[in-house]
Design an enzyme around this catalytic site. Structure first.
Site, PDB file in Angstrom:
ATOM      1  N   GLU A   1       0.863  -1.189   0.000  1.00  0.00           N
ATOM      2  CA  GLU A   1       0.000   0.000   0.000  1.00  0.00           C
ATOM      3  C   GLU A   1       0.896   1.235   0.000  1.00  0.00           C
ATOM      4  OE1 GLU A   1      -3.608   0.175   0.686  1.00  0.00           O
ATOM      5  OE2 GLU A   1      -3.593   2.377   0.763  1.00  0.00           O
TER       6      GLU A   1
ATOM      7  N   LEU B   1     -23.387 -44.947  50.745  1.00  0.00           N
ATOM      8  CA  LEU B   1     -22.619 -46.010  50.122  1.00  0.00           C
ATOM      9  C   LEU B   1     -21.494 -45.358  49.331  1.00  0.00           C
ATOM     10  CD1 LEU B   1     -25.553 -48.274  48.917  1.00  0.00           C
ATOM     11  CD2 LEU B   1     -24.027 -48.648  50.854  1.00  0.00           C
ATOM     12  N   PRO B   2     -20.497 -46.159  48.938  1.00  0.00           N
ATOM     13  CA  PRO B   2     -19.406 -45.563  48.148  1.00  0.00           C
ATOM     14  C   PRO B   2     -19.946 -45.007  46.834  1.00  0.00           C
ATOM     15  CG  PRO B   2     -18.902 -47.848  48.770  1.00  0.00           C
ATOM     16  CD  PRO B   2     -20.314 -47.599  49.163  1.00  0.00           C
TER      17      PRO B   2
ATOM     18  N   HIS C   1      -2.065 -13.858  21.989  1.00  0.00           N
ATOM     19  CA  HIS C   1      -1.615 -15.159  21.505  1.00  0.00           C
ATOM     20  C   HIS C   1      -2.354 -16.285  22.191  1.00  0.00           C
ATOM     21  CE1 HIS C   1       1.635 -13.827  18.953  1.00  0.00           C
ATOM     22  NE2 HIS C   1       1.888 -12.895  19.851  1.00  0.00           N
TER      23      HIS C   1
ATOM     24  N   LYS D   1       1.264   5.447   0.507  1.00  0.00           N
ATOM     25  CA  LYS D   1       0.642   6.628   1.109  1.00  0.00           C
ATOM     26  C   LYS D   1       1.501   7.840   0.783  1.00  0.00           C
ATOM     27  CE  LYS D   1      -2.900   5.021   3.201  1.00  0.00           C
ATOM     28  NZ  LYS D   1      -4.141   5.339   2.478  1.00  0.00           N
TER      29      LYS D   1
ATOM     30  N   CYS E   1       0.667 -14.743  13.881  1.00  0.00           N
ATOM     31  CA  CYS E   1       0.019 -16.047  14.115  1.00  0.00           C
ATOM     32  C   CYS E   1      -1.359 -15.845  14.752  1.00  0.00           C
ATOM     33  CB  CYS E   1       0.897 -16.912  15.009  1.00  0.00           C
ATOM     34  SG  CYS E   1       1.550 -16.065  16.442  1.00  0.00           S
TER      35      CYS E   1
HETATM   36 ZN   LIG Z   1       0.297 -16.498  18.405  1.00  0.00          ZN
END
Ligand SMILES: [Zn+2]
Length: 916
Positions: free
Chosen positions: A225, A619-620, A294, A227, A332
């Protein structure tokens, strides 16, 4: 700076009311406003609406600036209507909003948001989990930058998440996952040409200097881009515009942003007064201000970027400033321009969500319980509930929410059921006149249920009001839900606070119970006059009631329940009342809830003022510890006491630690005997069968403490799991009153079966001092509640082969997808466990070497960690795991052998290996 919106809890509504102040409403009035004022008012309204949609619904109150305003004549105004549409991202405003005029106030009733179920043939909900006016995220499409819209956000975040998971964010599979978000638009991967253009940009940036007017030779693309900005204000301009591009490039495929180049790729340079260092610093500063969250676990920080600054000269060799090119790498995880515009009601205030929290809520999904699918049934799923709910599961074989509702809160036709009968009977005999008083309230009500409680406040986890005799919730066809609160004297009810239970109940029905239709709970105070003369009561009572009743303002008609809404309403109520945080929450890494059984709930509904002392024989596997923890919470709310005033006592440190972590004051019996506990008023004893008398009379000590304070003393005991031959310090003949828990809910079918056989053996041998008649009857009532079969294997393995055998099985389980935290290995004694550890450790490490685990074995204390527990049976008492190995169980002189095996076996949810 936006003004803080005020939440008013002291209105006539038992609801969350947001007061946004004066507003000019009505189509013709709005048209005359300046657009700036219009925008400001819309903004306040949108914030309030968004917060209510996200937090269970409520009411926005505004005051009309025009005194002659009339809703019927003047309407609301198109721009306001549009902003409501923007809030929900669709045209269904009728589904979420209802307007009502109340004098000079205009009220907007807001129903909760919900994400509306899964899209057909897809695992994704039809709507995002939260309402947001903007997301703070941008992406690049062709040579333009677009904001990620709220409804696109879930797909966008999922795409980012799955591409981050692939490790290499630029790998082919990551790219594919990512491109899914853009649908067909961008399906072709980078073609040869775009690659060449990026290479050309790379080469260009290696130049030392460039001439003004020079043509770069490459064009704007998804990755590039230009500018042009040649005034002195460039730094300001960069500050303002760079973040959007950084978010877009980093969220898409990365790229270059050139300052000092015009749209045609011709070098213009910056203003010559701007310094190189200032450019660099401005870029760096912007990058520092960007938030990246992240979820990939990479631990990467911030946006990855490089700044290239090239000197620009004219033909005469004079400086014409610079080209500043910022190379932004693909991230990421999502890169935010700023926090999204999304709000919630938190601690009585409206708060804007931070980007990280917003992302967490937006991407929240049901845990993957596919491994447990046979064991659990989904009762409440994040895919179709309001934003704040937690997933709820019931155990297979136990009654599900709908069945529990049929039992607890049945609704017949043409009658009003009064439930629960036991509480009604008790209350009506204690308070003559109560029944008549309630009957009078039901005038004209034909079908539904009236649910009594000593205190609805404590039932939903609030502190009770000692002046309240009882509450009754009316859920009936063609009526608003009403919570009647019966008091002896209305003067003792503090104004403002008496609506709190109704408000909390309404919020919980939505935020815990997952009820997504319009809902309100109308509070109503009733005065119970103590005199025997009923007529007198009626006469005295009516005027007061009416004034109180009038002070509750009406809801729109659309908030009236119909017979179609009632089952869903009552199911939500079941989840509110019976839900408890599951042990599996830690296991799955997110909060999930299970439901109590009816018997467990019945125990918890006891009138604590009357049942101060109670012996719960179980009881158990019947969930005694869960009930013990719940009763502690109830004591806290009923008697308004601090955590320090209630003491939980058990035998083992590991169980004590778990209870302590839940915020309770917990000690072992040994510690208890050494202390005097002057602050303690109430005592709950768990696993009392493991206690010993020979080290001191714990029972008398506990009795003297609760006697001093007149407190609660509940003892949970399971004689079948007794492992010490000397008595535990309880006198069977004096164990009254008594309640039994016989529904075995925690162990799979085959394990239950083995447990029942062991219990029969125990009864036949009668080797210890036990109340055999009682135990026989207990056993008769024993009921396995599990439809999951599970497995119980008994094998004879020679000592020298034992370690190898166990290690191999563990490996198989891990390869089947179980984790280490699913397994426990239990030995008869601590020395035996230590000995076996020496043998098992090397074998396990060898078998699991491929799985690269740092620590394989731990102790009972480490139960919440991802390790295999290897410990003695006694130290594991009260704890549980999916798979349990019982290693060569043995007791001195053959005493209580079956009891010890039962203790070990009952610790397993689904699989047992009993190795002799
Ligand atoms: Zn990350």
């Amino acid at each position: 700076q936006e003004k803080q919106l005020r939440i008013d809890l002291n209105t006539n509504y038992a609801d969350v009311v947001v007061d946004i102040g004066k507003m000019l409403v009505g189509e013709s009035c709005r048209k005359k406003m300046t657009s700036l004022n219009q925008k400001k008012q819309r903004r306040d309204l949108s914030r309030a609406v968004c917060a209510l949609l996200n937090s269970g619904g409520g009411i926005v109150r505004m005051e009309s600036e025009d005194r002659n305003y009339c809703f019927q004549k003047h309407g609301i105004g198109l721009d306001i209507e549009n902003s409501l549409r923007d809030c929900i991202g669709s045209n269904e405003i009728g589904e979420y909003f209802t307007w009502m005029q109340e004098g000079s106030n205009l009220l907007l009733f807001v129903k909760t948001w919900s994400c509306g179920g899964l899209e057909q043939g897809s695992a994704e909900p039809t709507k995002p989990r939260l309402c947001s006016l903007s997301t703070g995220l941008f992406y690049r499409s062709g040579t333009s930058v677009f904001p990620v819209k709220s409804r696109e956000a879930p797909g966008f975040l999922r795409g980012k998440k799955s591409s981050a998971k692939c490790g290499n964010a630029n790998g082919p599979s990551a790219k594919r996952a990512w491109l899914n978000f853009f649908g067909g638009a961008n399906e072709t991967p980078l073609n040869i040409q775009e690659h060449n253009i990026q290479d050309a940009a790379d080469r260009f940036l290696k130049k030392d200097q460039v001439l003004v007017g020079e043509v770069l030779g490459f064009t704007e693309t998804t990755h590039i881009e230009f500018k042009e900005y040649s005034t002195k204000n460039i730094l300001e301009y960069m500050n303002k515009n760079l973040p959007k591009y950084v978010s877009a490039f980093a969220n898409t495929e990365g790229g270059y942003l050139f300052f000092g180049v015009d749209d045609n790729g011709r070098v213009t340079g910056t203003h010559s007064n701007v310094e190189k260092e200032a450019l660099e610093e401005t870029v760096a500063e912007t990058m520092r201000s960007m938030s990246v969250y992240h979820s990939c676990g990479s631990g990467a920080l911030g946006v990855q970027f490089q700044t290239h600054i090239l000197d620009v000269y004219d033909q005469a060799g004079c400086s014409q400033g610079y080209i500043c090119a910022v190379h932004i790498e693909r991230s990421c995880c999502p890169v935010f321009h700023g926090d999204p515009e999304s709000w919630m009601v938190m601690d009585g205030k409206i708060e804007r969500l931070r980007a990280g929290k917003w992302m967490e809520l937006m991407t929240a999904a049901d845990p993957d319980v596919s491994a447990l699918a046979t064991e659990f049934r989904t009762e409440l799923s994040l895919a179709n509930g309001p934003p704040l709910i937690k997933p709820v599961y019931s155990r297979a074989g136990l009654q599900c929410a709908a069945e529990l509702q049929e039992h607890l809160y049945p609704v017949g036709s043409n009658e009003i059921k009064w439930k629960p009968e036991t509480i009604c009977t008790d209350l009506f005999s204690e308070y003559p006149g109560l029944e008549d008083l309630m009957r009078k309230q039901l005038h004209g009500v034909t079908t539904g249920i009236l649910i009594f409680s000593r205190s609805w406040a404590t039932d939903i986890g609030l502190k009770n009001n000692p002046d309240v005799v009882c509450d009754a919730l009316l859920v009936a066809d063609n009526q608003y839900p009403v919570l009647f609160t019966v008091v002896r004297d209305t003067s003792c009810v503090t104004s403002g606070t008496w609506r709190e239970t109704a408000r909390a109940l309404k919020q919980k029905l939505v935020n815990d119970g997952g009820y997504t239709s319009r809902v309100c709970v109308i509070p109503q105070i009733l005065q119970l006059n103590g005199t025997k003369d009923q007529r007198e009561v009626a006469e005295n009572d009516v005027p007061r009631q009416e004034t109180l009743h009038d002070s509750t303002s009406p809801y729109p008609k659309s908030y009236i329940l119909t017979s179609r809404d009632i089952p869903a309403f009552l199911r939500a109520l079941v989840i509110v009342v019976l839900g408890f945080k599951s042990y599996l929450s830690d296991h799955l890494g997110c909060e999930i809830f299970n439901l109590l059984t009816l018997k467990q709930y019945e125990l918890l509904s006891k009138n604590l003022h009357k049942v101060r002392k109670l012996f719960v024989l179980g009881l158990p596997g019947t969930g005694k510890t869960i009930v013990a923890l719940k009763i502690i919470e109830k004591i806290k709310n009923t008697f308004h006491c601090s955590a320090e005033e209630i003491l939980y006592i058990c035998e083992n440190q590991p169980l004590r630690n778990i209870v302590k972590n839940k915020g309770c004051h917990a000690v072992t019996r040994a510690t208890f005997l050494r202390g005097s506990f002057p602050h303690v008023k109430h005592i709950v004893v768990d696993e009392a069968q493991n206690f010993r008398r020979d080290e001191g009379d714990w029972y008398r000590h506990a009795r003297s403490i609760v006697k001093r304070s007149g407190g609660i003393f509940w003892v949970f005991v399971d004689f079948f799991q007794t492992t010490y031959p000397c008595g535990c310090g309880l006198d069977f003949s004096k164990m009254y009153p008594q309640e039994w828990l016989t529904k075995m809910v925690r162990n799979a079918g085959e394990i239950c079966h083995a447990m029942l056989n062991l219990m029969k053996e125990i009864l036949q041998t009668r080797s210890i001092d036990m109340p055999c008649e009682v135990l026989e009857k207990l056993l008769e009532q024993a009921e396995c509640a599990h439809s999951l079969t599970g497995s119980f294997q008994k094998q004879i393995i020679r000592s020298e082969e034992l370690a190898k055998y166990v290690a191999e099985l563990c490996k198989i389980y891990v390869e089947q997808g179980y984790s280490l935290r699913d397994i426990a290995i239990l030995c008869s004694t601590q020395p035996a466990a230590e000995q076996f550890r020496l043998e098992l450790q090397p074998e396990l490490e060898r078998q699991l070497s491929k799985h690269r685990v740092r620590r394989v074995l731990g102790l009972a204390e480490d139960i919440s960690e991802n390790i295999i527990v290897l410990d003695s049976i006694r130290r594991f008492s009260g704890l549980e795991r999916m798979i349990v190995f019982v290693i060569h169980p043995d007791t001195p002189q053959g005493q209580l052998f079956d009891n010890l095996v039962l203790c070990a076996v009952s610790r397993a949810n689904t699989k047992v290996h009993l190795l002799h």
